[in-house]
Design a protein around this motif. Structure first.
Motif, mmCIF file in Angstrom:
data_model
loop_
_atom_site.group_PDB
_atom_site.id
_atom_site.type_symbol
_atom_site.label_atom_id
_atom_site.label_comp_id
_atom_site.label_asym_id
_atom_site.label_seq_id
_atom_site.Cartn_x
_atom_site.Cartn_y
_atom_site.Cartn_z
ATOM 1 N N ALA A 31 0.830 -1.210 0.000
ATOM 2 C CA ALA A 31 0.000 0.000 0.000
ATOM 3 C C ALA A 31 0.860 1.253 0.000
ATOM 4 O O ALA A 31 0.565 2.231 -0.692
ATOM 5 C CB ALA A 31 -0.922 -0.001 1.211
ATOM 6 N N THR A 35 1.120 4.203 -2.890
ATOM 7 C CA THR A 35 0.914 5.618 -2.567
ATOM 8 C C THR A 35 2.089 6.458 -3.044
ATOM 9 O O THR A 35 1.902 7.561 -3.580
ATOM 10 C CB THR A 35 0.724 5.814 -1.047
ATOM 11 N N LEU A 81 -7.647 -2.017 -6.191
ATOM 12 C CA LEU A 81 -6.667 -1.799 -5.136
ATOM 13 C C LEU A 81 -6.667 -2.949 -4.129
ATOM 14 O O LEU A 81 -5.607 -3.358 -3.648
ATOM 15 C CB LEU A 81 -6.963 -0.481 -4.421
ATOM 16 N N VAL A 85 -2.929 -4.860 -2.851
ATOM 17 C CA VAL A 85 -2.226 -4.851 -1.564
ATOM 18 C C VAL A 85 -1.859 -6.258 -1.099
ATOM 19 O O VAL A 85 -0.989 -6.423 -0.242
ATOM 20 C CB VAL A 85 -3.026 -4.122 -0.465
ATOM 21 N N THR A 151 -0.665 8.415 5.286
ATOM 22 C CA THR A 151 -0.479 7.049 4.789
ATOM 23 C C THR A 151 0.075 6.145 5.876
ATOM 24 O O THR A 151 -0.428 5.037 6.106
ATOM 25 C CB THR A 151 0.463 7.034 3.573
ATOM 26 N N VAL A 155 -1.938 2.968 7.362
ATOM 27 C CA VAL A 155 -1.390 1.621 7.187
ATOM 28 C C VAL A 155 -1.217 0.928 8.539
ATOM 29 O O VAL A 155 -1.612 -0.224 8.718
ATOM 30 C CB VAL A 155 -0.045 1.665 6.424
ATOM 31 N N MET A 202 -6.643 3.043 0.737
ATOM 32 C CA MET A 202 -5.572 2.155 1.186
ATOM 33 C C MET A 202 -5.919 1.547 2.541
ATOM 34 O O MET A 202 -5.742 0.355 2.775
ATOM 35 C CB MET A 202 -4.252 2.924 1.319
ATOM 36 N N ASN A 203 -6.403 2.377 3.444
ATOM 37 C CA ASN A 203 -6.730 1.919 4.788
ATOM 38 C C ASN A 203 -7.776 0.812 4.733
ATOM 39 O O ASN A 203 -7.636 -0.232 5.377
ATOM 40 C CB ASN A 203 -7.241 3.098 5.623
#
Length: 223
Positions: A31, A35, A81, A85, A151, A155, A202-203
């Motif tokens: 991830a 980013t 996405l 990941v 980020t 994460v 992303m989270n």
């Protein structure tokens, strides 16, 4: 430093061992490197709830971790996405470790006993990680976050490690307040709405990826 390099340092103790042997660190590194490539304008993410990634510039970015990840993303152009990941080939731990070793930040101790003893990366220069931690301390206390800060926090939250890794930096924030502050940070990124949305995506992707193996293991144990 790249975000993925900063995350690598946060996920390792000073003796070079992983902070947690059970966490899905590879998901976090994947991830983070995606980013980094978004910020480098090499890839973009769609506005979907589970965004699709599109490569906009396949030319090398000039860093081994970014270039390895970008080459893989070219093969995965258009994928969601959530699937990226968990892609093992986006776990750029080796490339990040080598880059940090060349910079004198860590020492690389390769795997031993036919891979049964994992690689370690003892810290040689603690200053880069100290600066990262000080930034995160300031942000958690109410400071304005940069994309890297948002980020990293997202994460670590997604991996379930934020309380452990940032035990000192979180100050007096309890678990609930820490989670709320990280949610605020993910929508208050100084770089703008596009990056903020990428961080939030992303989270969600990391949390989903990290939870599924645990659910599967629980189901197998109960069967």
């Amino acid at each position: 430093m790249l975000i993925v390099e900063e995350l690598f340092l946060l996920l390792r103790r000073d003796d070079g061992k992983a902070e947690s042997a059970t966490s899905q660190n590879g998901y976090g590194l994947a991830a983070a490197v995606v980013t980094d490539l978004v910020l480098a304008e090499k890839v973009t993410l769609s506005d979907d709830k589970d965004p699709r990634m599109a490569v906009v510039s396949p030319a090398p970015a000039g860093h081994p971790a970014l270039d390895v990840a970008l080459a893989r993303l070219v093969e995965k152009d258009g994928k969601k996405l959530s699937s990226l990941v968990t892609d093992r080939r986006l776990n750029v731990e080796h490339e990040v470790a080598e880059a940090l070793s060349s910079a004198g930040v860590v020492r690389v101790e390769e795997k031993r006993a036919l891979g049964l003893v994992p690689a370690r990366y003892p810290i040689l220069d603690p200053e880069p990680e100290r600066r990262v931690r000080e930034r995160l301390r300031t942000v958690l206390a109410g400071g304005t976050p940069q994309p890297a800060d948002a980020t990293l926090l997202s994460v670590l939250q997604g991996l379930g490690l934020v309380g452990k890794v940032l035990a000192d930096e979180k100050g007096g924030l309890g678990r609930r307040d820490l989670k709320r502050r990280i949610e605020e940070v993910s929508t208050d990124v100084q770089a703008g709405a596009a990056v903020a949305k990428a961080v939030q995506a992303m989270n969600t992707a990391i949390m989903t990826a990290a939870i599924l193996p645990a659910i599967a293991a629980g189901g197998a144990a109960g069967s």
